[in-house]
Design an enzyme around this catalytic site. Sequence first.
Site, PDB file in Angstrom:
ATOM      1  N   HIS A 258       0.676  -1.213  -0.352  1.00  0.00           N
ATOM      2  CA  HIS A 258      -0.286   0.099   0.017  1.00  0.00           C
ATOM      3  C   HIS A 258       0.860   1.229  -0.257  1.00  0.00           C
ATOM      4  O   HIS A 258       0.495   2.465  -0.029  1.00  0.00           O
ATOM      5  CB  HIS A 258      -1.211   0.016   1.000  1.00  0.00           C
ATOM      6  CG  HIS A 258      -2.099  -0.882   1.133  1.00  0.00           C
ATOM      7  ND1 HIS A 258      -3.411  -0.659   0.609  1.00  0.00           N
ATOM      8  CD2 HIS A 258      -1.719  -2.595   1.298  1.00  0.00           C
ATOM      9  CE1 HIS A 258      -4.151  -1.932   0.764  1.00  0.00           C
ATOM     10  NE2 HIS A 258      -3.361  -2.480   1.104  1.00  0.00           N
TER      11      HIS A 258
ATOM     12  N   ASP B 279       3.696   9.730  -0.694  1.00  0.00           N
ATOM     13  CA  ASP B 279       2.561   8.980  -0.574  1.00  0.00           C
ATOM     14  C   ASP B 279       2.233   7.581  -1.353  1.00  0.00           C
ATOM     15  O   ASP B 279       2.226   7.422  -2.535  1.00  0.00           O
ATOM     16  CB  ASP B 279       1.028   9.973  -0.027  1.00  0.00           C
ATOM     17  CG  ASP B 279      -0.125   9.019   0.769  1.00  0.00           C
ATOM     18  OD1 ASP B 279       0.417   8.330   1.255  1.00  0.00           O
ATOM     19  OD2 ASP B 279      -0.806  10.399   1.488  1.00  0.00           O
TER      20      ASP B 279
HETATM   21  C1  GDG Z   1      -2.125   3.817   3.231  1.00  0.00           C
HETATM   22  C2  GDG Z   1      -0.659   4.629   2.645  1.00  0.00           C
HETATM   23  C3  GDG Z   1      -3.303   4.657   0.374  1.00  0.00           C
HETATM   24  C4  GDG Z   1      -8.425  10.372   7.783  1.00  0.00           C
HETATM   25  N1  GDG Z   1      -8.760  11.474   8.853  1.00  0.00           N
HETATM   26  C5  GDG Z   1     -10.368  10.637   9.183  1.00  0.00           C
HETATM   27  C6  GDG Z   1     -10.359   9.439   8.698  1.00  0.00           C
HETATM   28  N2  GDG Z   1      -8.946   9.535   7.721  1.00  0.00           N
HETATM   29  C7  GDG Z   1      -8.980   9.071   6.414  1.00  0.00           C
HETATM   30  C8  GDG Z   1      -9.007   9.485   4.621  1.00  0.00           C
HETATM   31  C9  GDG Z   1      -8.981   8.389   4.182  1.00  0.00           C
HETATM   32  C10 GDG Z   1      -7.960   7.535   5.027  1.00  0.00           C
HETATM   33  O1  GDG Z   1      -8.903   7.473   6.448  1.00  0.00           O
HETATM   34  C11 GDG Z   1      -6.959   7.773   4.369  1.00  0.00           C
HETATM   35  O2  GDG Z   1      -6.254   6.889   3.527  1.00  0.00           O
HETATM   36  P1  GDG Z   1      -4.720   7.477   2.733  1.00  0.00           P
HETATM   37  O3  GDG Z   1      -4.428   6.708   1.141  1.00  0.00           O
HETATM   38  O4  GDG Z   1      -4.742   9.216   2.423  1.00  0.00           O
HETATM   39  O5  GDG Z   1      -4.039   7.245   3.626  1.00  0.00           O
HETATM   40  P2  GDG Z   1      -3.365   6.275   4.697  1.00  0.00           P
HETATM   41  O6  GDG Z   1      -3.934   6.371   5.906  1.00  0.00           O
HETATM   42  O7  GDG Z   1      -2.181   6.536   4.532  1.00  0.00           O
HETATM   43  O8  GDG Z   1      -3.278   4.584   3.645  1.00  0.00           O
HETATM   44  C12 GDG Z   1      -1.718   5.287   0.865  1.00  0.00           C
HETATM   45  C13 GDG Z   1      -3.126   4.016   1.758  1.00  0.00           C
HETATM   46  O9  GDG Z   1      -2.998   2.924   2.358  1.00  0.00           O
HETATM   47  C14 GDG Z   1      -4.662   3.071   0.786  1.00  0.00           C
HETATM   48  O10 GDG Z   1      -3.854   1.845  -0.289  1.00  0.00           O
HETATM   49  O11 GDG Z   1      -3.237   4.961  -0.478  1.00  0.00           O
HETATM   50  O12 GDG Z   1      -0.965   5.750   0.700  1.00  0.00           O
HETATM   51  O13 GDG Z   1      -0.038   5.306   2.701  1.00  0.00           O
HETATM   52  O14 GDG Z   1     -10.368   7.711   3.841  1.00  0.00           O
HETATM   53  O15 GDG Z   1     -10.700   9.697   4.507  1.00  0.00           O
HETATM   54  N3  GDG Z   1     -11.450   9.325   8.165  1.00  0.00           N
HETATM   55  C15 GDG Z   1     -12.453   9.363   9.562  1.00  0.00           C
HETATM   56  N4  GDG Z   1     -12.077  10.498   9.879  1.00  0.00           N
HETATM   57  C16 GDG Z   1     -10.855  11.130  10.001  1.00  0.00           C
HETATM   58  O16 GDG Z   1     -10.396  11.827  10.926  1.00  0.00           O
HETATM   59  N5  GDG Z   1     -13.458   8.709   9.905  1.00  0.00           N
END
Ligand code: GDG
Length: 461
Positions: A155, A363
């Site tokens: 990921h 990322d």
């Molecule tokens: C890893 C990789 C890759 C965030 N704050 C809150 C909240 N979130 C949710 C977002 C989004 C998720 O968390 C974060 O996803 P990301 O993809 O931006 O980043 P990582 O957590 O680092 O995930 C990344 C991912 O895996 C998938 O393969 O894209 O690069 O690092 O859905 O909306 N959700 C809630 N409250 C928050 O305050 N409910």
Amino acid sequence: MRRLVIVSNRVGDPDCAVSGGLAVCIFDGLRERGGMWFGWNGESVASEDEIGASCRRCDNVILVTMPLTEGDYQEFYLGFCNGALWPVHHYRLDLARFTQENSEAYRRVNERFAATLAPLLKPDDLVWVHDYHLIPLGADLRARGVRNRLGFFLHIPFPPPDVLVAMPEHEWLMNALARYDVIGFQTKTDQANFCRFACEHMGGEMARDDVLRVAGNSVLAAVFPAGINVDSFAAMATSPEAERRIQWLHRRGEARVNIIGVDRLDYTKGLPDRLRSFKRLLELYPQNCKAATLMQIAPPTREEVKAYADIRHELEALSGEINGQFGDFDWTPVRYVHRNVPRDTLAALFRGSQIGLVTPLRDGMNLVAKEYIAAQDETNPGVLVLSRFAGAAEDLDEALIVNPYDADDVAHAMQRAIEMPREERVARHAALLGRIRQHDAGNWMGGFLRALDAPARPLAA
Ligand code: GDG
């Protein structure tokens, strides 16, 4: 259809898997095929004697979970996974800490997972392992005689070979990774970095664009960009409750331009640089004073790791400094929320904001960028300002692509977004929406499983 076995560090909870999230998509796939989800239950116990696997059934899915010991939690989870692998994979050697105890714990936990999982597998199962916590699990399963098709999805980014070789365990780790039949990456850059490492440092050779012959194995190393369930996220952003929240946001009258950032409070997400860029926006374009507000939601994460505590202090100091320098009794330039916000509230905030500011320093993909697009009003959408170092930038060309290290570049892009005519916003958004549909969660999962389910391909001699 063959049974699917998902292995990940944390097992998703069907009762609280969030709508539009990857966990829901994985559950749907498991329900459809019937299957098992195996991993850590999030708890820790005092000693290894207290570790036992527990099983729970949910429709035709079996959830098998086990605790870690407190030592494993410190050394495996915080120490090796988040103190060594996470920074190395995000090109941050300066933050990586390597110790013998931590790497031993990493091997130990993976071996324990393999020992518990191997007897639960049926000969025809497809086994799909997720993420950096479990790189050697496939090799550990093979060592126990498991002959199933084994797939792995990373990921997070895969670093260039020059970065990876700084990690003391890299040879062992990469030899273990090469034991999977299918390895999935988020982007072409990640896939190319891995293949370059395999060819330059492991004596591997490319049999085809995405087929690597290495250490006696034939490995499919391909790109499967992760995505979201666009319709379910859009539905959340357009609910009557979301509409009420958006009206409230706009009625407050404090800001005519709402800029939103949502990220776990992680040093890879570029939050201090983002705040400095917002400060530059106010300096370079002072007409935005009293008109623009940056709402940064940054829920806590991995707080026991020092680098995470440091970034929190830096962010708090910066937001205080900007609010002190520019704010007035009727305007707070930066609204910083350091807690988890409900997902439907996020969807409403995305829809009510004219700019989505997604500026990680590095990322894997970044699903927030895709959620921001899904949440917009197609007839009057906001503008996504996106870091070139997010995996999502590889195919979201119609976003305003920026260098997050260059505060002026990001500030100019924000100003361009503020001034962008509606016609251009609509055209850019329509193109972006098409792309996130093309690479949605269902296609991500379907694409990977088709590759894993395919018979091993014979290679030309
Ligand atoms: C890893 C990789 C890759 C965030 N704050 C809150 C909240 N979130 C949710 C977002 C989004 C998720 O968390 C974060 O996803 P990301 O993809 O931006 O980043 P990582 O957590 O680092 O995930 C990344 C991912 O895996 C998938 O393969 O894209 O690069 O690092 O859905 O909306 N959700 C809630 N409250 C928050 O305050 N409910």
